[in-house]
Design an enzyme around this catalytic site. Structure first.
Site, PDB file in Angstrom:
ATOM      1  CG  LEU A 232     -10.918  -6.942   0.457  1.00 41.45           C
ATOM      2  CD1 LEU A 232     -10.934  -8.044  -0.606  1.00 41.45           C
ATOM      3  CD2 LEU A 232      -9.809  -7.184   1.465  1.00 41.45           C
ATOM      4  CG  ASP A 233      -6.899  -0.900   0.058  1.00 43.65           C
ATOM      5  OD1 ASP A 233      -7.694  -0.388   0.856  1.00 43.65           O
ATOM      6  OD2 ASP A 233      -5.674  -1.005   0.263  1.00 43.65           O
ATOM      7  NE  ARG A 234     -10.517   2.476  -7.699  1.00 46.18           N
ATOM      8  CZ  ARG A 234     -11.540   2.847  -8.480  1.00 46.18           C
ATOM      9  NH1 ARG A 234     -11.914   2.077  -9.492  1.00 46.18           N
ATOM     10  NH2 ARG A 234     -12.170   3.979  -8.254  1.00 46.18           N
TER      11      ARG A 234
ATOM     12  CB  THR B  18      -6.853  -5.564  -2.201  1.00 44.56           C
ATOM     13  OG1 THR B  18      -5.838  -4.639  -1.823  1.00 44.56           O
ATOM     14  CG2 THR B  18      -6.567  -6.898  -1.546  1.00 44.56           C
TER      15      THR B  18
ATOM     16  CG  ASN C 235      -4.165   2.254   1.976  1.00 49.96           C
ATOM     17  OD1 ASN C 235      -5.151   1.647   1.557  1.00 49.96           O
ATOM     18  ND2 ASN C 235      -3.784   3.400   1.460  1.00 49.96           N
TER      19      ASN C 235
END
Length: 301
Positions: A141-143, A145, A236
Site C-alpha cells: 500500500l502507499d505510505r 494509505t 497510485n
C-alpha cells in the site's frame, strides 16, 4: 545491544567507504555509504562523509543497526494463521524502505525510518520464514494509505499469492473521500496510467492497463464518500483514476486533492481463495477514526 566494531586504521590513506566495504565484505558499497551518512560509522567519534580520507592511527567505529521497532506487530495483526497473517497498516508508514538494498540485506531496514518490514522483522510471528524474499510481502500500500494487508509466512504461500495477484484473483475494496460530487452512482474507470516525464504517475495513452470499478456511498456538502474496486494493481491507481475523473482524493497533495490531515484512502477489505487449502477468505480493516472525523468535518454544514 547493537553490534559494534572498532578498528584502528593503518597504512596509506583510503576513502572511508572503501575501507568499511573491505571490513564488511557482505555489504554493498551503496549500503555502506548509507550507513556512514546515517551516522552508523564514525571516525574518531565524529560523523563524517563517505569520502573521508582516512589516515594512519584514526579510529573507525562501525555500529550495525539493531533490530528494534517502536510499533509492536501484535498491535497490527488481525489474523495470525499457519501460512500467512493479516494486519492493518497505519497511514503514514512505508511498507518497505525506498532503497532496494534492503531486499539483499534485510538487516538494513533498521538503519532508516520505521517501515512495516522493520516492524515485522523486529518481532516476526511464530512460523515466519526469515529467509523469504521481501520479508514475505505479496502486495503493498502507499505510505499515505491505511488498511488491510496480507503477509506470507512461508515461501510456498508467498509464491502462490503473488501469482494470485498477477492473475487478478484477489479482490480488494477501498474507501475514499473524493473532492466534489461524483455524478454517477456507480461506474468503471478504464484509463491506462504510467510514469511520465519528471517521474509522476498519471493517466497516459502509453501507460499500462488500469481498471477501477466504483460505487458512491454518500454525497454531502461538495464531497463524495466512495467505494472503489480495483481490477488491476498499478501504483497510485486509485488516486490517479479519481483525479482523472475530476474528483481527487481528499488530502492527496500529489493529485490536487483538498488539504486534509492525511490521504483519505483506506484499504477496507481483501478477499481471496487460500491457494493451498482452497478456503475462501475475507479480512476487513475498520474505517479509522481520523478518516471518519475528516468526513464529518468536511460535510458539516
Amino acid at each position: 545491544m547493537a553490534d559494534k566494531k572498532t578498528v584502528i586504521f593503518e597504512g596509506y590513506s583510503k576513502r572511508l567507504d572503501v575501507f568499511v566495504s573491505d571490513e564488511l565484505e557482505n555489504l554493498s558499497r551503496s549500503l555502506v555509504q548509507k550507513l556512514i551518512k546515517d551516522g552508523h560509522v564514525t571516525v574518531n567519534g565524529k560523523k563524517v562523509k563517505p569520502s573521508w580520507p582516512l589516515t594512519a592511527g584514526e579510529t573507525v567505529e562501525i555500529t550495525l543497526p539493531q533490530a528494534h521497532s517502536q510499533t509492536k506487530l501484535k498491535d497490527l495483526i488481525i489474523n495470525d494463521g499457519k501460512d500467512f497473517f493479516a494486519l492493518i497498516k497505519p497511514a503514514g508508514m512505508l511498507v518497505h524502505p525506498q532503497s532496494p538494498v534492503w531486499e539483499e540485506h534485510p538487516e538494513t531496514v533498521f538503519s532508516s525510518e520505521e517501515t512495516l518490514v522493520s516492524v515485522i522483522l523486529a518481532n516476526p510471528p511464530k512460523g515466519f520464514d526469515k529467509t523469504m524474499p521481501r520479508a514475505g510481502l505479496v502486495h503493498r500500500l502507499d505510505r499515505e494509505t491505511s488498511g488491510v494487508m496480507i503477509v506470507a509466512k512461508t515461501q510456498e504461500f508467498q509464491a502462490e499469492m503473488i501469482a494470485a495477484f498477477a492473475a487478478r484473483n484477489v479482490h480488494k475494496t477501498y474507501h475514499a473521500i473524493a473532492c466534489g460530487l461524483v455524478p454517477d452512482d456507480e461506474g468503471t474507470i478504464d484509463v491506462p496510467i504510467g510514469r511520465v516525464a519528471g517521474g509522476k504517475i498519471k493517466a497516459s495513452d502509453v501507460g499500462r492497463e488500469a481498471v477501477t470499478d466504483y460505487k458512491v456511498l454518500e454525497r454531502k456538502n461538495g464531497f463524495t464518500y466512495i467505494e472503489l474496486y480495483p481490477r488491476t494493481g498499478r501504483t497510485n491507481q486509485l488516486r490517479v483514476h479519481l483525479n482523472w475523473l475530476g474528483y481527487p482524493v481528499l488530502g492527496d497533495w500529489l493529485y490536487e486533492g483538498a488539504t486534509a490531515e492525511r490521504l483519505m484512502l483506506h484499504a477496507r477489505r481483501i478477499e481471496f481463495t487460500h491457494p493451498l487449502t482452497g478456503k475462501k477468505l475475507k479480512f476487513e480493516a475498520p474505517v479509522p477514526d481520523d478518516f471518519l472525523a475528516a468526513w464529518e468535518r468536511v460535510t458539516k454544514k
